[in-house]
Design an enzyme around this catalytic site. Structure first.
Site, PDB file in Angstrom:
ATOM      1  N   ASP A  47      -9.929  13.693   8.502  1.00  0.00           N
ATOM      2  CA  ASP A  47      -8.840  12.913   7.917  1.00  0.00           C
ATOM      3  C   ASP A  47      -8.592  13.396   6.500  1.00  0.00           C
ATOM      4  OD1 ASP A  47     -11.351  10.961   7.561  1.00  0.00           O
ATOM      5  OD2 ASP A  47      -9.886  10.328   6.072  1.00  0.00           O
ATOM      6  N   GLU A  94     -10.792  -0.389   2.118  1.00  0.00           N
ATOM      7  CA  GLU A  94     -11.918   0.065   1.299  1.00  0.00           C
ATOM      8  C   GLU A  94     -12.081  -0.899   0.128  1.00  0.00           C
ATOM      9  OE1 GLU A  94     -11.372   4.199   0.264  1.00  0.00           O
ATOM     10  OE2 GLU A  94     -12.406   4.788   2.108  1.00  0.00           O
TER      11      GLU A  94
END
Ligand SMILES: *[C@@H]1O[C@H](CO)[C@@H](O)[C@H](O)[C@H]1NC(C)=O
Length: 235
Positions: free
Chosen positions: A21, A112
């Site tokens: 990614d 996150e």
């Protein structure tokens, strides 16, 4: 126990499919080299919050497909900046669309830790769960696909009070150790695992699709997530 888990992980690695990614910081990606390195899929950051688009998105997203790498796009959630619906709409307007072309994975929403040490962006668990639901409903109404949810075990437990509300969504778990912890949130299985924070050589982070390539192709086509049997493998 550790040793047994390690052996099991090695055994299941035969079915795993490798990917990466990438974010804006990778710049123009050499997709030919990525394909040559055996990577079969890629998740590519499209948007963050409500006001940031990856300026390398088109090169990264189109370049991956050009090399027959199945790809999807990612929205980096900033849950205290606007509603989930607004961020899903922003994502959809800037690369987050899903297409049934066999090369496009459903979009992923990434959770996150917030900056400045505020893990949960100032939101309590109820507000966070509502935010995720708002994002997911908006995304799935428009595309017919549930978004993939990227999280770590710690973040999900702390910021959603480990809700099981989203266990129908495909889980993309971040864990840079050995995946010996149980998965959170009512999930019994992870399909995607971000196993390496940075592969180096401009490749971004390293990911594992926890099954065979054919299952990844099936997941790209949808419309529903690949069914699981009791052992966690696709039927
Ligand atoms: C959102 O949360 C982050 C992390 O706590 C903080 O840095 C930022 O200022 C907050 N933004 C808004 C609009 O509340």
């Amino acid at each position: 126990m550790r040793r047994i888990l390690a052996i099991l992980l090695c055994a299941s690695a035969a079915y795993a499919t490798q990917g990466i990614d990438v974010t804006e910081s990778q710049g123009n990606v050499d997709w030919k080299a990525v394909a040559a390195a055996g990577k079969r899929f890629a998740y590519i950051m499209a948007t963050r919050g409500i006001d940031h688009v990856n300026s390398f998105f088109s090169q990264q997203y189109d370049g991956a497909a050009h090399r027959h790498i199945i790809r999807g796009s990612v929205h980096y959630a900033e849950p205290n900046r606007s509603t989930g619906a607004e961020q899903a709409t922003y994502f959809l307007s800037n690369g987050g669309e899903w297409r049934n072309d066999g090369y496009t994975l459903p979009g992923a929403v990434m959770f996150e830790n917030g900056p400045s040490g505020d893990t949960c962006w100032g939101l309590g668990p109820d507000a966070m769960v509502a935010w995720v639901a708002d994002f997911s409903t908006t995304y799935s109404t428009r595309t017919g696909r549930l978004p993939v949810i990227y999280t770590s075990n710690d973040w999900w437990v702390q910021c959603t009070a480990n809700t099981a509300t989203f266990s129908e969504h495909v889980l993309w778990i971040a864990d840079y150790y050995d995946m010996s912890d149980p998965v959170p949130g009512g999930w019994t299985f992870y399909w995607l695992w971000q196993s390496e924070r940075d592969l180096g050589n401009g490749l971004g982070a390293g990911d594992i699709w926890n099954s065979e390539y054919n299952d990844l192709v099936a997941f790209a086509k949808g419309p529903s997530p690949v069914p699981l049997d009791s052992s966690g493998k696709s039927e």
